[in-house]
Design an enzyme around this catalytic site. Structure first.
Site, PDB file in Angstrom:
ATOM      1  N   LYS A   1       2.206  -6.746   7.536  1.00  0.00           N
ATOM      2  CA  LYS A   1       3.884  -6.593   7.700  1.00  0.00           C
ATOM      3  C   LYS A   1       4.449  -7.793   7.644  1.00  0.00           C
ATOM      4  O   LYS A   1       5.316  -8.101   7.755  1.00  0.00           O
ATOM      5  CB  LYS A   1       3.742  -6.304   8.855  1.00  0.00           C
TER       6      LYS A   1
ATOM      7  N   LYS B   1       7.204   5.501   2.666  1.00  0.00           N
ATOM      8  CA  LYS B   1       8.722   5.626   2.676  1.00  0.00           C
ATOM      9  C   LYS B   1       9.358   4.120   2.024  1.00  0.00           C
ATOM     10  O   LYS B   1      10.632   3.922   1.786  1.00  0.00           O
ATOM     11  CB  LYS B   1       9.231   5.171   4.312  1.00  0.00           C
TER      12      LYS B   1
ATOM     13  N   LYS C   1      -1.242   4.051  -0.751  1.00  0.00           N
ATOM     14  CA  LYS C   1      -0.578   5.265  -0.123  1.00  0.00           C
ATOM     15  C   LYS C   1       0.726   5.107   0.197  1.00  0.00           C
ATOM     16  O   LYS C   1       1.651   4.398  -1.021  1.00  0.00           O
ATOM     17  CB  LYS C   1      -0.863   4.672   1.505  1.00  0.00           C
TER      18      LYS C   1
END
Ligand code: TRP
Length: 354
Positions: free
Chosen positions: A131, A218, A215
């Site tokens: 991240k 969003k 995956k």
């Protein structure tokens, strides 16, 4: 005696926790929920509730602000996730549905855990590395500390089981490490449980509809890569019909033949998770058939399962009083559990008692 892989040097913990079994999980109020969140989290939560588990489910707004959030929008996003929890079947009487920041003890315990956690443990966290990317000097200290707060979320209720996706395995390992370290450092054996993940099961890994090795996310810029919980029936059907397959022919007959066909395996997995079947069962029905048969069947199933949830979410969000009442009740129940535990922690740590 269990060995903790994060600490191979050999810190061991005698498992002596004898309190009740209890579930906690959390969902961040960022972005729209998608099918992966539904099958990997919400549906799992309601299945566990149906099995009689005591469960606490929170919207983790403290985690959300590890990246800047628009203060005007945050409460609305929080309410959306709560709506999805309720619409999926979590019952505010049977389970505890609440907002993380409504229970101040999460933050207090996180601070105490900050002083138990070693820098080296957090430096191993792959999610932080992912991240923060190249920008690790500029991201918030909160992002680095994120897993410590997660440990506090779980342990402030002495939760023993944590339903999460595979990507959270390392954070759970850290949670066990923190619990063991606390118990040892404060000479309080068995004070905190060493919580276990509930990770397996259908829906554990729902992948992008456009790339079976990534995956469903969003943050994927390709809208067709995911099915959102708020998509209408026509959109769901269209996205499934447009989903990527491969050029290796029709639906395989056996699970082994899904090897090397990640997109097809993903569609089979989605069907299985929605239908409550195994991959084998799905292939018994659809093996050898063309995607022109399978995809419409999958679209029908997805619409049949998701549209009642979507409709209920819309109904709740149209008049959010019901959501807000549920969250107020949840906050009260969660605080009632957390308060005596944080009091015990304060005593164990040696804080001043007024
Ligand atoms: N980190 C989790 C995720 O991204 C969300 C989360 C926060 C969580 N606190 C938690 C999950 C406690 C389980 C238990 O999915």
């Amino acid at each position: 005696v269990r060995q903790n892989p994060l600490n191979p040097a050999g810190m061991t913990e005698q498992v002596t926790y004898t309190g009740p079994q209890r579930i906690l999980s959390g969902i961040q109020p960022t972005g729209n929920l998608h099918l992966g969140n539904y099958l990997g989290a919400l549906k799992k939560f309601t299945d566990l509730q149906a099995k009689g588990w005591e469960g606490l489910y929170c919207v983790v707004d403290l985690h959300a602000i590890t990246f800047p959030q628009d203060p005007e929008a945050l409460a609305g996003q929080t309410r959306q996730i709560a709506a999805a929890m309720l619409a999926s079947g979590l019952d505010p009487d049977e389970s505890t549905i609440f907002v993380q920041s409504s229970v101040r003890a999460h933050s207090e315990l996180a601070w105490i855990f900050n002083c138990v956690t070693r820098m080296g443990w957090l430096e191993k966290m792959t999610q932080f590395k992912d991240k923060s990317g190249k920008d690790s000097e500029r991201v918030s200290v909160g992002l680095f500390d994120y897993p410590v707060l997660q440990a506090a979320d779980i342990l402030i209720y002495k939760a023993t089981h944590v339903p999460v996706g595979e990507d959270q395995k390392q954070h759970l390992e850290l949670t066990r490490n923190i619990a063991a370290r606390f118990n040892q450092q404060f000479n309080a054996p068995g004070f905190f449980p060493l919580p276990e993940g509930l990770i397996e099961g259908p829906g554990a890994r729902i992948m992008s509809l456009k790339d079976g090795t990534k995956k469903m996310s969003k943050s994927d810029p390709a809208e067709n890569s995911r099915i959102n919980l708020i998509d209408d029936a026509a959109t769901i059907a269209r996205k499934i019909k447009k989903s990527k397959t491969d050029t290796l022919g029709d639906m395989p007959e056996t699970v082994e033949q899904l090897d090397g066909r990640p997109e097809v395996a993903n569609l089979v997995g989605i069907y299985a998770a929605l239908a409550g079947q195994s991959d084998e069962q799905v292939l018994t029905e659809y093996g050898g058939k063309g995607f022109g048969t399978f995809k419409p069947a999958l679209a029908d199933l997805a619409v049949a399962q998701l549209s009642p949830i979507t409709q209920e979410m819309r109904r709740l969000l149209d008049d959010p009083a019901e959501i807000d009442v549920a969250l107020a009740k949840g906050a009260e129940k969660a605080n009632a559990l957390a308060e005596p535990i944080i009091e015990e922690v304060r005593r164990v740590v040696g804080f001043w008692q007024v």
